[in-house]
Write an enzyme that holds these catalytic residues in place. Sequence first.
Site, PDB file in Angstrom:
ATOM      1  CG  HIS A  11      40.052  25.642  33.189  1.00 48.39           C
ATOM      2  ND1 HIS A  11      41.297  25.484  33.762  1.00 48.39           N
ATOM      3  CD2 HIS A  11      39.544  26.795  33.731  1.00 48.39           C
ATOM      4  CE1 HIS A  11      41.537  26.478  34.605  1.00 48.39           C
ATOM      5  NE2 HIS A  11      40.497  27.271  34.595  1.00 48.39           N
ATOM      6  CG  ASP A  38      42.832  23.301  31.644  1.00 47.87           C
ATOM      7  OD1 ASP A  38      42.617  24.219  30.838  1.00 47.87           O
ATOM      8  OD2 ASP A  38      43.086  23.472  32.842  1.00 47.87           O
ATOM      9  CB  SER A  71      39.822  27.914  37.738  1.00 49.23           C
ATOM     10  OG  SER A  71      40.382  28.852  36.858  1.00 49.23           O
TER      11      SER A  71
END
Length: 479
Positions: A441, A388, A179
């Site tokens: 994610h 995601d 991320s």
Amino acid sequence: MAILVFRFSILSVLLFQVLSANSSWTVKFLPGFSGPLPFVLETGYVGVGENEEVQLFYYFVKSEGNPEKDPLVLWHTGGPGCSGLSGLAFEIGPLNFKEQQYSGSLPQLILNPFSWTKNCSIIFLDLPVGTGFSYAKTPQALQTGDFGQVQTSHQFLRKWLIEYHPEFISNPFYVGGDSYSGLIVPVVTHEILEGNKRVLPLVNLQGYILGNPITIRNSHKNFAIPFAHRMTLISDELFESLTTSCNGEYVNIDPTNVECLRHYDTYEKSVSKIYNGNILLPKCPSASWKLQDMSARRSLYKTPKVLHDLKLPLPTLGCPTYKYLLSHYWANDNRVRKALHIQERSIGEWIRCQYRDDYSFDIDSSFPYHVNLSSKSYRSLIYSGDHDMVVSHLDTQAWIKSLNYSTVDDWRPWFIMDQVAGYTRSFANKMTFATIKGGGHTAEYTQQESLKPFLAAPKPSRQLPLPLSIAPFPLLPFL
């Protein structure tokens, strides 16, 4: 008298050294887990800065395979400001929270059979300062940002590895994260590379690992719309209207472009009930104790704070965010803090993702660092959960393509038990890109598929290479 003073000084120095070295503890039992831990867990603090005013807390899990030879990974959780406990207990670590209705008693922990620690050792770091259980001794030390996070990560590693754990100095070493850490990890990797030119002993740097990484700030927002179109969340007509009226720019829309704003408003309404972290899962209330403005696990860029309103609903059992609520109850239990050896009065309430208003977002792109590391033949594994919508695979593939390296092994499926688990391709710059089918994610949504790279990995060589020479990358899944 002089002899007594000298002896006292020596004893003081020795005592200081003992106290300094005794900043880590082996944790054999954890509240909420039945019986002794079947793996080696160490927790502790490493002080960084001129006067060690920053105290970084970490969880270290030793490889369950061959820790003397297996790779060592320093894992950066995103945010910025999300605790390393997320990596340890939700994503790639050996523990998971047992998802059952909270009754007021301590949430239970269970083993994750798909932990990456099956054949590598991992340091899960609470970074930057103020995250998780990491704390600062002065208000000034709390002020940090992207580059500050990079510097403290590098200092932490040097101190942890060289002063406290020299037995791992020759293990193949990788920097990892997901991320928001896509902006941090390549820069940290570059700092370690530069540090190897100045300081001995050498860190046995081999490469880096990134999951659904932000690489160019806000680029992921522009790619969310073509992703939504590919996944049939919006119509062909709306996509064409957005493309024509907005010219592919959805981050800073010209306020006078009424047509673009109108179509973008239609887009936002179409996806407002979608859980961006994994579009296959239900959208539920946020589990963050302090925030209610999050549709995904991390802020990714600066967002306004919204204090938790007790009247707003919390996630219920079955929601993908429910385990975050369990972690809040668990980490704020005094028995847990005692077991983890948390410094008393160092922090107040533990918050899984702590976002600071004074954090400096001063790295806009890590792309130049990918270019630099590629030119020096360091290996990299970049993976994306293909469902995601926070940082979609389209965004990641776009910047990888712009590196302009030739394809060595073209697009092909990879398998788990003869079933397609994702797709992969590799490039001449020793970079491998992989998708995880059904993934979101972070690795938490598909833990078995995310483990595949490590189960399939060849055993690395323990031989310490020259600074710029590269041993086979032991974490590449698709060789």
